[in-house]
Motif scaffolding. Structure first.
Motif, PDB file in Angstrom:
ATOM      1  N   THR A   1       0.797  -1.237   0.000  1.00 23.58           N
ATOM      2  CA  THR A   1       0.000   0.000   0.000  1.00 23.58           C
ATOM      3  C   THR A   1       0.825   1.281   0.000  1.00 23.58           C
ATOM      4  O   THR A   1       0.305   2.331  -0.378  1.00 23.58           O
ATOM      5  N   GLU A   2       2.063   1.237   0.446  1.00 26.69           N
ATOM      6  CA  GLU A   2       2.863   2.456   0.547  1.00 26.69           C
ATOM      7  C   GLU A   2       3.819   2.552  -0.638  1.00 26.69           C
ATOM      8  O   GLU A   2       4.634   1.648  -0.841  1.00 26.69           O
ATOM      9  N   PRO A   3       3.709   3.643  -1.425  1.00 24.36           N
ATOM     10  CA  PRO A   3       4.493   3.756  -2.657  1.00 24.36           C
ATOM     11  C   PRO A   3       5.986   3.474  -2.500  1.00 24.36           C
ATOM     12  O   PRO A   3       6.572   2.801  -3.356  1.00 24.36           O
ATOM     13  N   GLU A   4       6.594   3.941  -1.403  1.00 18.92           N
ATOM     14  CA  GLU A   4       8.033   3.713  -1.253  1.00 18.92           C
ATOM     15  C   GLU A   4       8.350   2.228  -1.082  1.00 18.92           C
ATOM     16  O   GLU A   4       9.423   1.767  -1.476  1.00 18.92           O
ATOM     17  N   HIS A   5       7.408   1.474  -0.532  1.00 19.08           N
ATOM     18  CA  HIS A   5       7.606   0.027  -0.378  1.00 19.08           C
ATOM     19  C   HIS A   5       7.231  -0.729  -1.649  1.00 19.08           C
ATOM     20  O   HIS A   5       7.939  -1.657  -2.049  1.00 19.08           O
ATOM     21  N   ILE A   6       6.128  -0.350  -2.287  1.00 21.41           N
ATOM     22  CA  ILE A   6       5.725  -0.984  -3.555  1.00 21.41           C
ATOM     23  C   ILE A   6       6.853  -0.853  -4.580  1.00 21.41           C
ATOM     24  O   ILE A   6       7.147  -1.796  -5.317  1.00 21.41           O
ATOM     25  N   SER A   7       7.490   0.300  -4.601  1.00 19.28           N
ATOM     26  CA  SER A   7       8.548   0.577  -5.581  1.00 19.28           C
ATOM     27  C   SER A   7       9.755  -0.344  -5.420  1.00 19.28           C
ATOM     28  O   SER A   7      10.545  -0.500  -6.354  1.00 19.28           O
ATOM     29  N   ARG A   8       9.902  -0.956  -4.269  1.00 12.83           N
ATOM     30  CA  ARG A   8      11.059  -1.834  -4.018  1.00 12.83           C
ATOM     31  C   ARG A   8      10.881  -3.216  -4.630  1.00 12.83           C
ATOM     32  O   ARG A   8      11.858  -3.937  -4.822  1.00 12.83           O
ATOM     33  N   TRP A   9       9.631  -3.620  -4.941  1.00 15.58           N
ATOM     34  CA  TRP A   9       9.422  -4.978  -5.472  1.00 15.58           C
ATOM     35  C   TRP A   9       8.575  -5.022  -6.736  1.00 15.58           C
ATOM     36  O   TRP A   9       8.565  -6.020  -7.445  1.00 15.58           O
ATOM     37  N   PHE A  10       7.878  -3.953  -7.043  1.00 18.64           N
ATOM     38  CA  PHE A  10       6.958  -3.945  -8.183  1.00 18.64           C
ATOM     39  C   PHE A  10       7.436  -2.865  -9.137  1.00 18.64           C
ATOM     40  O   PHE A  10       8.599  -2.831  -9.486  1.00 18.64           O
ATOM     41  N   GLY A  11       6.564  -1.970  -9.554  1.00 19.52           N
ATOM     42  CA  GLY A  11       6.972  -0.846 -10.377  1.00 19.52           C
ATOM     43  C   GLY A  11       7.192   0.377  -9.518  1.00 19.52           C
ATOM     44  O   GLY A  11       6.663   0.470  -8.402  1.00 19.52           O
ATOM     45  N   GLN A  12       7.957   1.336 -10.036  1.00 16.94           N
ATOM     46  CA  GLN A  12       8.176   2.606  -9.331  1.00 16.94           C
ATOM     47  C   GLN A  12       6.819   3.292  -9.188  1.00 16.94           C
ATOM     48  O   GLN A  12       6.201   3.647 -10.182  1.00 16.94           O
ATOM     49  N   THR A  13       6.351   3.433  -7.948  1.00 16.56           N
ATOM     50  CA  THR A  13       4.978   3.866  -7.694  1.00 16.56           C
ATOM     51  C   THR A  13       4.931   5.243  -7.068  1.00 16.56           C
ATOM     52  O   THR A  13       5.695   5.554  -6.156  1.00 16.56           O
ATOM     53  N   GLU A  14       4.011   6.049  -7.585  1.00 16.72           N
ATOM     54  CA  GLU A  14       3.723   7.370  -7.021  1.00 16.72           C
ATOM     55  C   GLU A  14       2.220   7.501  -6.881  1.00 16.72           C
ATOM     56  O   GLU A  14       1.478   7.162  -7.804  1.00 16.72           O
ATOM     57  N   LEU A  15       1.764   7.961  -5.721  1.00 19.49           N
ATOM     58  CA  LEU A  15       0.350   8.223  -5.478  1.00 19.49           C
ATOM     59  C   LEU A  15       0.201   9.615  -4.889  1.00 19.49           C
ATOM     60  O   LEU A  15       1.062  10.066  -4.140  1.00 19.49           O
ATOM     61  N   ASP A  16      -0.925  10.270  -5.187  1.00 20.80           N
ATOM     62  CA  ASP A  16      -1.154  11.632  -4.701  1.00 20.80           C
ATOM     63  C   ASP A  16      -1.789  11.669  -3.320  1.00 20.80           C
ATOM     64  O   ASP A  16      -2.195  12.722  -2.850  1.00 20.80           O
ATOM     65  N   GLY A  17      -1.891  10.526  -2.680  1.00 24.11           N
ATOM     66  CA  GLY A  17      -2.479  10.469  -1.339  1.00 24.11           C
ATOM     67  C   GLY A  17      -2.529   9.030  -0.882  1.00 24.11           C
ATOM     68  O   GLY A  17      -1.887   8.158  -1.460  1.00 24.11           O
ATOM     69  N   ALA A  18      -3.318   8.791   0.158  1.00 25.88           N
ATOM     70  CA  ALA A  18      -3.489   7.433   0.685  1.00 25.88           C
ATOM     71  C   ALA A  18      -4.977   7.128   0.729  1.00 25.88           C
ATOM     72  O   ALA A  18      -5.800   8.017   0.864  1.00 25.88           O
ATOM     73  N   GLY A  19      -5.324   5.863   0.600  1.00 26.87           N
ATOM     74  CA  GLY A  19      -6.716   5.454   0.693  1.00 26.87           C
ATOM     75  C   GLY A  19      -7.436   5.502  -0.635  1.00 26.87           C
ATOM     76  O   GLY A  19      -6.874   5.888  -1.669  1.00 26.87           O
ATOM     77  N   ALA A  20      -8.706   5.075  -0.593  1.00 24.54           N
ATOM     78  CA  ALA A  20      -9.521   5.015  -1.806  1.00 24.54           C
ATOM     79  C   ALA A  20      -9.577   6.381  -2.479  1.00 24.54           C
ATOM     80  O   ALA A  20      -9.722   7.400  -1.814  1.00 24.54           O
ATOM     81  N   GLY A  21      -9.428   6.366  -3.796  1.00 31.51           N
ATOM     82  CA  GLY A  21      -9.459   7.593  -4.584  1.00 31.51           C
ATOM     83  C   GLY A  21      -8.084   8.148  -4.912  1.00 31.51           C
ATOM     84  O   GLY A  21      -7.957   8.988  -5.797  1.00 31.51           O
ATOM     85  N   ALA A  22      -7.046   7.694  -4.205  1.00 31.28           N
ATOM     86  CA  ALA A  22      -5.692   8.169  -4.511  1.00 31.28           C
ATOM     87  C   ALA A  22      -5.341   7.765  -5.941  1.00 31.28           C
ATOM     88  O   ALA A  22      -5.675   6.682  -6.403  1.00 31.28           O
ATOM     89  N   ARG A  23      -4.677   8.686  -6.650  1.00 30.64           N
ATOM     90  CA  ARG A  23      -4.299   8.450  -8.048  1.00 30.64           C
ATOM     91  C   ARG A  23      -2.799   8.573  -8.194  1.00 30.64           C
ATOM     92  O   ARG A  23      -2.155   9.265  -7.426  1.00 30.64           O
ATOM     93  N   GLY A  24      -2.288   7.921  -9.219  1.00 26.45           N
ATOM     94  CA  GLY A  24      -0.867   8.029  -9.479  1.00 26.45           C
ATOM     95  C   GLY A  24      -0.455   7.182 -10.652  1.00 26.45           C
ATOM     96  O   GLY A  24      -1.254   6.937 -11.563  1.00 26.45           O
ATOM     97  N   THR A  25       0.801   6.734 -10.599  1.00 25.26           N
ATOM     98  CA  THR A  25       1.351   5.931 -11.677  1.00 25.26           C
ATOM     99  C   THR A  25       2.230   4.827 -11.112  1.00 25.26           C
ATOM    100  O   THR A  25       2.748   4.932 -10.003  1.00 25.26           O
TER     101      THR A  25
END
Length: 160
Positions: free
Chosen positions: A37-61
């Motif tokens: 769920t946390e972009p800095e952790h997702i980025s370590r094993w999946f794709g480089q992740t950025e989100l504009d917030g946390a929780g439902a509705g957060a958007r990013g890449t």
């Protein structure tokens, strides 16, 4: 890799047009939750992740070297048990950078369950009927979930 959990491969349900994989990780739910769920952790094993917030509705890449940037949105979250993402992950369809194409996207849900000695994590991806080539995308994503979740297990069980 000694000490790393051995897990079954992902499974395609051709009738339901879903990919499912359930794995066991020798790490507590809280640690696995942060990893999915946390972009800095997702980025370590999946794709480089950025989100504009946390929780439902957060958007990013989510960005992959070989695929570029894929629009992503958090659809649902029930901490620390379930998180659902929607993404444009169909190479055959053109998309505007940063624009989520809801009509041609798939959703994937991580469900976490505490078990003795760790966490059972299940991912189910659906919506392949809306993609340009459901059979090819199912096969591609089946392989993708195997590679990516194996990286997650190795990362969390190595103590990182």
């Amino acid at each position: 890799m000694s000490g790393i959990s051995s897990n079954h491969p992902a499974v395609v349900d051709a009738a339901e047009l879903t990919v499912r994989r359930t794995i066991r990780i020798a790490a507590p739910v809280e640690k696995v939750w942060a990893a999915v769920t946390e972009p800095e952790h997702i980025s370590r094993w999946f794709g480089q992740t950025e989100l504009d917030g946390a929780g439902a509705g957060a958007r990013g890449t989510m960005t992959f070297a070989e695929r570029g940037s894929i629009p992503l949105r958090v659809e649902a979250m029930d901490q620390p048990r379930l998180v659902t993402y929607r993404w444009n992950n169909d190479d055959a369809l053109e998309r505007l950078p940063g624009e989520l194409d809801v009509d041609h996207s798939t959703v994937f849900t991580f469900t976490l369950e505490p078990v003795s000695g760790g966490t059972r994590l299940t991912v189910v991806e659906s919506g392949f009927d809306a993609t340009s080539d459901p059979a090819a995308n199912l096969a591609s994503h089946r392989g993708g979930w195997e590679v990516e979740l194996d990286k997650l297990v190795a990362l969390l069980e190595s103590g990182s």
